[in-house]
Design a protein around this motif. Structure first.
Motif, PDB file in Angstrom:
ATOM      1  N   LEU A 122       0.833  -1.251   0.092  1.00  0.00           N
ATOM      2  CA  LEU A 122       0.073  -0.001   0.014  1.00  0.00           C
ATOM      3  C   LEU A 122       0.756   1.242   0.141  1.00  0.00           C
ATOM      4  N   ALA A 123       0.543   1.999  -0.653  1.00  0.00           N
ATOM      5  CA  ALA A 123       1.071   3.271  -0.755  1.00  0.00           C
ATOM      6  C   ALA A 123       1.212   4.011   0.747  1.00  0.00           C
ATOM      7  N   ARG A 124       2.373   4.440   1.073  1.00  0.00           N
ATOM      8  CA  ARG A 124       2.647   5.022   2.396  1.00  0.00           C
ATOM      9  C   ARG A 124       3.017   6.605   2.556  1.00  0.00           C
ATOM     10  N   PRO A 125       2.376   7.080   3.304  1.00  0.00           N
ATOM     11  CA  PRO A 125       2.377   8.700   3.688  1.00  0.00           C
ATOM     12  C   PRO A 125       3.580   8.777   4.448  1.00  0.00           C
ATOM     13  N   LEU A 126       4.274   9.903   4.426  1.00  0.00           N
ATOM     14  CA  LEU A 126       5.428  10.132   5.215  1.00  0.00           C
ATOM     15  C   LEU A 126       4.468  10.778   6.523  1.00  0.00           C
ATOM     16  N   VAL A 127       4.850   9.918   7.747  1.00  0.00           N
ATOM     17  CA  VAL A 127       4.474  10.514   8.812  1.00  0.00           C
ATOM     18  C   VAL A 127       5.175  11.030   9.928  1.00  0.00           C
ATOM     19  N   ASN A 128       4.690  12.385  10.360  1.00  0.00           N
ATOM     20  CA  ASN A 128       5.479  12.962  11.631  1.00  0.00           C
ATOM     21  C   ASN A 128       4.842  12.480  12.874  1.00  0.00           C
ATOM     22  N   LEU A 129       5.417  11.709  13.755  1.00  0.00           N
ATOM     23  CA  LEU A 129       4.903  11.176  15.112  1.00  0.00           C
ATOM     24  C   LEU A 129       5.740  11.771  16.122  1.00  0.00           C
ATOM     25  N   GLY A 130       6.408  13.036  15.751  1.00  0.00           N
ATOM     26  CA  GLY A 130       7.127  13.656  16.917  1.00  0.00           C
ATOM     27  C   GLY A 130       6.170  14.290  17.767  1.00  0.00           C
ATOM     28  N   ALA A 131       6.655  14.627  19.077  1.00  0.00           N
ATOM     29  CA  ALA A 131       5.832  15.324  20.136  1.00  0.00           C
ATOM     30  C   ALA A 131       5.382  16.602  19.864  1.00  0.00           C
ATOM     31  N   GLU A 132       6.403  17.183  19.013  1.00  0.00           N
ATOM     32  CA  GLU A 132       5.876  18.638  18.648  1.00  0.00           C
ATOM     33  C   GLU A 132       4.748  18.621  17.509  1.00  0.00           C
ATOM     34  N   ALA A 133       4.603  17.543  16.613  1.00  0.00           N
ATOM     35  CA  ALA A 133       3.822  17.765  15.586  1.00  0.00           C
ATOM     36  C   ALA A 133       2.320  17.299  16.069  1.00  0.00           C
ATOM     37  N   PHE A 134       2.509  16.446  17.034  1.00  0.00           N
ATOM     38  CA  PHE A 134       0.998  16.072  17.859  1.00  0.00           C
ATOM     39  C   PHE A 134       0.540  17.375  18.670  1.00  0.00           C
ATOM     40  N   ALA A 135       1.603  17.929  19.395  1.00  0.00           N
ATOM     41  CA  ALA A 135       1.343  19.061  20.239  1.00  0.00           C
ATOM     42  C   ALA A 135       0.792  20.189  19.301  1.00  0.00           C
ATOM     43  N   GLY A 136       1.117  20.353  17.971  1.00  0.00           N
ATOM     44  CA  GLY A 136       0.468  21.135  17.139  1.00  0.00           C
ATOM     45  C   GLY A 136      -0.795  20.806  16.581  1.00  0.00           C
ATOM     46  N   VAL A 137      -0.951  19.546  16.519  1.00  0.00           N
ATOM     47  CA  VAL A 137      -2.234  19.381  16.151  1.00  0.00           C
ATOM     48  C   VAL A 137      -3.431  19.324  17.105  1.00  0.00           C
ATOM     49  N   LEU A 138      -3.005  18.959  18.312  1.00  0.00           N
ATOM     50  CA  LEU A 138      -3.841  19.100  19.634  1.00  0.00           C
ATOM     51  C   LEU A 138      -3.900  20.504  19.966  1.00  0.00           C
ATOM     52  N   ASN A 139      -3.176  21.558  19.615  1.00  0.00           N
ATOM     53  CA  ASN A 139      -3.063  22.972  19.822  1.00  0.00           C
ATOM     54  C   ASN A 139      -2.677  22.997  21.435  1.00  0.00           C
ATOM     55  N   LEU A 140      -1.519  22.436  21.746  1.00  0.00           N
ATOM     56  CA  LEU A 140      -1.004  22.391  23.062  1.00  0.00           C
ATOM     57  C   LEU A 140       0.447  22.883  23.023  1.00  0.00           C
ATOM     58  N   SER A 141       0.874  23.399  21.882  1.00  0.00           N
ATOM     59  CA  SER A 141       2.048  23.951  21.730  1.00  0.00           C
ATOM     60  C   SER A 141       2.822  25.116  22.800  1.00  0.00           C
ATOM     61  N   ALA A 142       1.704  25.951  23.210  1.00  0.00           N
ATOM     62  CA  ALA A 142       1.885  26.743  23.914  1.00  0.00           C
ATOM     63  C   ALA A 142       2.297  26.528  25.314  1.00  0.00           C
ATOM     64  N   LEU A 143       1.835  25.278  25.754  1.00  0.00           N
ATOM     65  CA  LEU A 143       2.287  24.846  27.056  1.00  0.00           C
ATOM     66  C   LEU A 143       3.626  24.895  27.418  1.00  0.00           C
TER      67      LEU A 143
END
Ligand SMILES: *[C@@H]1O[C@H](CO)[C@@H](O)[C@H](O)[C@H]1NC(C)=O
Ligand SMILES: *[C@@H]1O[C@H](CO)[C@@H](O)[C@H](O)[C@H]1NC(C)=O
Ligand SMILES: *[C@@H]1O[C@H](CO)[C@@H](O)[C@H](O)[C@H]1NC(C)=O
Ligand SMILES: *[C@@H]1O[C@H](CO)[C@@H](O)[C@H](O)[C@H]1NC(C)=O
Ligand SMILES: *[C@@H]1O[C@H](CO)[C@@H](O)[C@H](O)[C@H]1NC(C)=O
Length: 314
Positions: free
Chosen positions: A122-143
């Motif tokens: 299956l075609a595979r996407p490049l994924v960023n599983l880093g803590a910073e990427a998730f903090a951005g998606v969850l909008n918790l980067s400012a903590l």
């Protein structure tokens, strides 16, 4: 005889047409950025494999430190390793839950290959599983210090909740467009499994709704509220992500503030189109501007069509 059955067919058609007009009058058309775009069954399943790969790679790496191709060689394309993946600091119960969900998803990918026209790898996407990427998606980067989903069980479950909710709501949006009995059965089986997984994850969070999430003074309930609000704003199609405790008017039958299972006024699950999914996972509120956990965009027809034909409503 022939002309009579023709007339009969005409009357039935007219009836069907009229009743759809009546219904269209009752249900207002959603705003342009929230309308369903018609994609093919194969394209929808292909898009689903990308979301499932994201969560599977994340859950397997975080729980037992392996990837999809370590469990089932050749199922997905070889390629650059996921960015920022690491084993999470989870309690024993949560680690085993996350490991099982990760393994479930490998079987689900295999089932999609065996029933649809998609092939391995299956075609595979490049994924960023880093803590910073998730903090951005969850909008918790400012903590302060920066939010790290890998540092403890409750923080990890926050990310697990959002990703699983996105998959389940996308499956709801894809259901009416899927053609073929085998394909419909496949989707039904997948979405029942994924909805059960979402229930387990929210159940674990709800059991700790009043607990503070280290190292902050904020509780699970407060953090889930903050992330739900960001997901709703970026999705740009109303409230579909909900807190674990809500105002009474938003609780089931207006009689409870407990909201461990989210849903609309009749407790039916929400749906999200591919555009909404991408706005949220990119963290940019725009389905043509990649970022977040998919920093390079996605392979496949749906993302390509969105970038070429639907930019105005992206
Ligand atoms: C959380 O705290 C509220 C307010 O004190 C209490 O009513 C509720 O039962 C608690 N919930 C859980 C799951 O402990
Ligand atoms: C989350 O938001 C709801 C609705 O605004 C509110 O009733 C609830 O108290 C909030 N929960 C926390 C823990 O802040
Ligand atoms: C993200 O959080 C910040 C506060 O840290 C807030 O100002 C902003 O409105 C939030 N964005 C979204 C999309 O919720
Ligand atoms: C709950 O309250 C809302 C208004 O806040 C109302 O529209 C809805 O009909 C109520 N639902 C039930 C089941 O009473
Ligand atoms: C999304 O981004 C594209 C490319 O930057 C831009 O052309 C488009 O206007 C944006 N759409 C919205 C709704 O902001």
């Amino acid at each position: 005889m022939a002309s009579r059955s023709w007339l009969c067919g005409f009357v039935i058609l007219l009836f069907a047409f009229q009743s759809s007009i009546v219904r269209a009058n009752v249900l207002p058309l959603p705003p342009p950025q929230c309308r369903q775009i018609l994609f093919s069954t194969t394209d929808l399943f292909q898009f689903l494999t990308l979301l499932i790969q994201l969560r599977t790679e994340f859950f397997l790496r975080a729980s037992i430190g392996v990837g999809i191709n370590d469990i089932s060689p050749g199922l997905v394309q070889a390629g650059p390793a996921a960015i920022g993946a690491t084993v999470a600091n989870l309690d024993t119960v949560t680690r085993s839950i996350i490991e099982q969900i990760g393994l479930n998803s490998v079987g689900i990918l295999r089932a999609i290959v065996s029933i649809t026209t998609l092939n391995t790898p299956l075609a595979r996407p490049l994924v960023n599983l880093g803590a910073e990427a998730f903090a951005g998606v969850l909008n918790l980067s400012a903590l302060v210090p920066p939010f790290d989903i890998y540092s403890n069980t409750l923080s990890f479950l926050m990310a697990a909740n959002t990703l699983t909710s996105i998959i389940v709501t996308f499956e709801g949006a894809m259901a009416p467009a899927v053609i073929g009995n085998a394909q419909q059965e496949l989707l039904s089986g997948i979405s029942r499994t994924n909805a059960a997984e979402l229930g387990v994850i929210r159940g674990q969070l709800f059991a700790n709704v009043n607990a503070t999430v280290p190292p902050y003074a904020l509780t699970v309930g407060e953090l889930v509220n903050i992330t739900a609000e960001a997901v709703n704003l970026r999705g740009r199609c109303g409230v579909k992500e909900e807190g674990l405790v809500v105002a009474l008017q938003l609780g089931a039958e207006n009689r409870t503030r407990v909201n461990v299972v989210a849903g609309d006024a009749n407790s039916l699950g929400y749906i999200r189109t591919p555009l909404e999914v991408l706005r949220i996972l990119f963290g940019t509120a725009n389905a043509t501007v990649p970022g977040g956990v998919f920093p390079a965009g996605l392979p496949g027809n749906i993302y390509r069509l969105i970038q070429t034909l639907y930019v105005r409503n992206a």
